[in-house]
Design an enzyme around this catalytic site. Structure first.
Site, PDB file in Angstrom:
ATOM      1  N   ASN A  10       0.878  -1.164   0.000  1.00  0.00           N
ATOM      2  CA  ASN A  10       0.000   0.000   0.000  1.00  0.00           C
ATOM      3  C   ASN A  10       0.913   1.210   0.000  1.00  0.00           C
ATOM      4  O   ASN A  10       1.525   1.530   1.017  1.00  0.00           O
ATOM      5  CB  ASN A  10      -0.900  -0.018   1.245  1.00  0.00           C
ATOM      6  CG  ASN A  10      -1.722   1.255   1.381  1.00  0.00           C
ATOM      7  OD1 ASN A  10      -1.754   2.086   0.464  1.00  0.00           O
ATOM      8  ND2 ASN A  10      -2.389   1.422   2.509  1.00  0.00           N
ATOM      9  N   TRP A  11       1.009   1.830  -1.157  1.00  0.00           N
ATOM     10  CA  TRP A  11       1.965   2.949  -1.301  1.00  0.00           C
ATOM     11  C   TRP A  11       1.496   4.214  -0.586  1.00  0.00           C
ATOM     12  O   TRP A  11       2.257   5.143  -0.392  1.00  0.00           O
ATOM     13  CB  TRP A  11       2.201   3.248  -2.798  1.00  0.00           C
ATOM     14  CG  TRP A  11       2.957   2.178  -3.529  1.00  0.00           C
ATOM     15  CD1 TRP A  11       3.306   0.932  -3.071  1.00  0.00           C
ATOM     16  CD2 TRP A  11       3.483   2.273  -4.862  1.00  0.00           C
ATOM     17  NE1 TRP A  11       4.007   0.255  -4.042  1.00  0.00           N
ATOM     18  CE2 TRP A  11       4.133   1.053  -5.156  1.00  0.00           C
ATOM     19  CE3 TRP A  11       3.456   3.268  -5.850  1.00  0.00           C
ATOM     20  CZ2 TRP A  11       4.760   0.804  -6.379  1.00  0.00           C
ATOM     21  CZ3 TRP A  11       4.072   3.029  -7.070  1.00  0.00           C
ATOM     22  CH2 TRP A  11       4.723   1.803  -7.321  1.00  0.00           C
ATOM     23  N   LYS A  12       0.213   4.273  -0.238  1.00  0.00           N
ATOM     24  CA  LYS A  12      -0.365   5.460   0.413  1.00  0.00           C
ATOM     25  C   LYS A  12      -0.106   6.712  -0.453  1.00  0.00           C
ATOM     26  O   LYS A  12      -0.105   6.595  -1.665  1.00  0.00           O
ATOM     27  CB  LYS A  12       0.176   5.597   1.843  1.00  0.00           C
ATOM     28  CG  LYS A  12      -0.012   4.288   2.628  1.00  0.00           C
ATOM     29  CD  LYS A  12       0.187   4.415   4.101  1.00  0.00           C
ATOM     30  CE  LYS A  12      -0.074   3.070   4.772  1.00  0.00           C
ATOM     31  NZ  LYS A  12      -0.016   3.128   6.226  1.00  0.00           N
ATOM     32  N   HIS A  95      -9.450   1.402   4.553  1.00  0.00           N
ATOM     33  CA  HIS A  95      -8.194   1.527   5.300  1.00  0.00           C
ATOM     34  C   HIS A  95      -8.442   2.450   6.502  1.00  0.00           C
ATOM     35  O   HIS A  95      -9.212   3.406   6.402  1.00  0.00           O
ATOM     36  CB  HIS A  95      -7.084   2.098   4.408  1.00  0.00           C
ATOM     37  CG  HIS A  95      -5.740   1.994   5.047  1.00  0.00           C
ATOM     38  ND1 HIS A  95      -5.312   2.891   6.002  1.00  0.00           N
ATOM     39  CD2 HIS A  95      -4.751   1.070   4.922  1.00  0.00           C
ATOM     40  CE1 HIS A  95      -4.112   2.519   6.419  1.00  0.00           C
ATOM     41  NE2 HIS A  95      -3.746   1.430   5.780  1.00  0.00           N
ATOM     42  N   GLU A  97      -6.805   4.796   7.669  1.00  0.00           N
ATOM     43  CA  GLU A  97      -6.531   6.206   7.397  1.00  0.00           C
ATOM     44  C   GLU A  97      -7.734   6.861   6.715  1.00  0.00           C
ATOM     45  O   GLU A  97      -8.030   8.043   6.938  1.00  0.00           O
ATOM     46  CB  GLU A  97      -5.254   6.329   6.547  1.00  0.00           C
ATOM     47  CG  GLU A  97      -4.019   6.033   7.405  1.00  0.00           C
ATOM     48  CD  GLU A  97      -2.856   5.393   6.660  1.00  0.00           C
ATOM     49  OE1 GLU A  97      -2.809   5.455   5.416  1.00  0.00           O
ATOM     50  OE2 GLU A  97      -1.988   4.812   7.344  1.00  0.00           O
ATOM     51  N   GLU A 167      -5.536  -4.865  10.224  1.00  0.00           N
ATOM     52  CA  GLU A 167      -4.483  -3.888  10.503  1.00  0.00           C
ATOM     53  C   GLU A 167      -4.761  -3.183  11.829  1.00  0.00           C
ATOM     54  O   GLU A 167      -5.538  -2.220  11.867  1.00  0.00           O
ATOM     55  CB  GLU A 167      -4.428  -2.843   9.386  1.00  0.00           C
ATOM     56  CG  GLU A 167      -4.115  -3.420   8.028  1.00  0.00           C
ATOM     57  CD  GLU A 167      -3.474  -2.397   7.104  1.00  0.00           C
ATOM     58  OE1 GLU A 167      -2.440  -2.717   6.518  1.00  0.00           O
ATOM     59  OE2 GLU A 167      -3.995  -1.268   6.995  1.00  0.00           O
ATOM     60  N   GLY A 173       2.642   2.059  10.745  1.00  0.00           N
ATOM     61  CA  GLY A 173       3.634   3.121  10.618  1.00  0.00           C
ATOM     62  C   GLY A 173       4.346   3.453  11.919  1.00  0.00           C
ATOM     63  O   GLY A 173       5.026   4.469  12.017  1.00  0.00           O
ATOM     64  N   SER A 213       3.384  -2.424  10.169  1.00  0.00           N
ATOM     65  CA  SER A 213       4.831  -2.557  10.382  1.00  0.00           C
ATOM     66  C   SER A 213       5.387  -3.921   9.978  1.00  0.00           C
ATOM     67  O   SER A 213       6.286  -4.455  10.626  1.00  0.00           O
ATOM     68  CB  SER A 213       5.200  -2.217  11.833  1.00  0.00           C
ATOM     69  OG  SER A 213       4.840  -0.875  12.124  1.00  0.00           O
ATOM     70  N   GLY A 234       2.890  -1.253   4.189  1.00  0.00           N
ATOM     71  CA  GLY A 234       2.993   0.174   3.902  1.00  0.00           C
ATOM     72  C   GLY A 234       4.424   0.563   3.587  1.00  0.00           C
ATOM     73  O   GLY A 234       4.942   0.315   2.487  1.00  0.00           O
ATOM     74  N   GLY A 235       5.104   1.129   4.566  1.00  0.00           N
ATOM     75  CA  GLY A 235       6.441   1.689   4.386  1.00  0.00           C
ATOM     76  C   GLY A 235       7.424   0.781   3.666  1.00  0.00           C
ATOM     77  O   GLY A 235       8.150   1.224   2.759  1.00  0.00           O
TER      78      GLY A 235
HETATM   79  P1  13P Z   1       3.080   0.192   7.591  1.00  0.00           P
HETATM   80  O1  13P Z   1       3.535  -1.105   6.985  1.00  0.00           O
HETATM   81  O2  13P Z   1       3.862   1.366   7.126  1.00  0.00           O
HETATM   82  O3  13P Z   1       2.971   0.078   9.076  1.00  0.00           O
HETATM   83  O4  13P Z   1       1.587   0.434   7.052  1.00  0.00           O
HETATM   84  C1  13P Z   1       0.666  -0.568   7.163  1.00  0.00           C
HETATM   85  C2  13P Z   1      -0.529  -0.207   6.376  1.00  0.00           C
HETATM   86  O5  13P Z   1      -1.272   0.676   6.736  1.00  0.00           O
HETATM   87  C3  13P Z   1      -0.766  -0.923   5.119  1.00  0.00           C
HETATM   88  O6  13P Z   1      -2.025  -0.648   4.620  1.00  0.00           O
END
Ligand code: 13P
Length: 248
Positions: A10-12, A95, A97, A167, A173, A213, A234-235
């Protein structure tokens, strides 16, 4: 039944279109796999160049969001049909967010899930608890409520084909991964919830990811759990490490 693992990035809100194309080239050989489905969920503006950049590879493309209406006066929104036509196969829905910053509630997300299926997209439906909810001991109650609301009216066959991502919000994050036991416990609970709502065959087929994470160091142990069918990353999906996570 053996479920095929699925590892999605997930590149956000990261990567301009040119950076996106460069990242696809960097990861191309690293994410090769015969045994795992690999998906890049990318910002809307990156979809067209990324679909082009991953042509002929094992990578599938997902969107990070969509709107539930067919078309019309919804300035700034993107429809399921637009995603499908652009070559998108997956779409992240709900998600944390989006739930938090953009106030997306379960009634809205239920419409999005239904619309995604109608357009032939595979939803990656996210759920998860806050740290406060975990400390209060209501994690599973909360997640069951999310799943039941978001999947209202969705058929067993549709659920069999979809992906659910667990999640925990406190693990996103933050570098604070849920323990393997915590992640497995909730993913198992989600599968039990699906069995109650539908049947054992549906629960057995639906793929459940862990997200929060995930990194090259913890992926193998997480993905080895009986009810964890891969990860939503994510990251770590924005760097070469993603290849290590895919080939955990
Ligand atoms: P991180 O892997 O950066 O913690 O993000 C997780 C996430 O929200 C994937 O959708």
């Amino acid at each position: 039944m053996a479920r095929r693992k699925i590892v999605a990035g997930n590149w956000k809100m990261n990567m301009t279109p040119s950076q996106a194309v460069a990242l696809c080239a960097e990861l191309k050989d690293l994410v090769k796999s015969d045994s795992v489905d690999v998906v890049y969920c990318v910002p809307a503006i990156d979809i067209v160049p990324v679909v082009e950049a991953v042509k002929g590879t094992n990578v599938k493309v997902g969107a990070e969001n969509m709107y539930f209406e067919e078309k019309g006066a919804y300035t700034g929104e993107i429809s399921a049909a637009m995603l499908k036509d652009a070559g998108v196969e997956f779409v992240i829905i709900g998600h944390s967010e989006r739930r938090d910053y953009f106030k997306e509630d379960d009634a809205l997300l239920n419409k999005k899930v239904a619309k995604a299926f109608e357009a032939g997209l595979t939803p990656i439906l996210c759920c998860g608890e806050t740290l406060e909810q975990r400390e209060m001991g209501v994690t599973m109650d909360w997640i069951r409520l999310q799943i039941k609301s978001d999947l209202a009216g969705i058929t067993a066959d549709q659920v069999k084909s979809m992906v659910i991502a667990y999640e925990p919000i406190w693990a996103i994050g933050t570098g604070k991964t849920a323990t393997t036991e915590q992640a497995e416990e909730v993913c198992k609970g989600i599968r039990e919830c699906i069995a109650e709502m539908y049947d054992a065959a549906t629960a057995d087929a639906v793929r459940i990811q862990y997200g929060g994470s995930v990194n090259a160091g913890n992926a193998a142990e997480l993905f080895a759990q009986p009810d964890i069918d891969g990860g939503l990353v994510g990251g770590a999906s924005l760097k070469a490490d993603f290849g290590k996570i895919v080939n955990y």
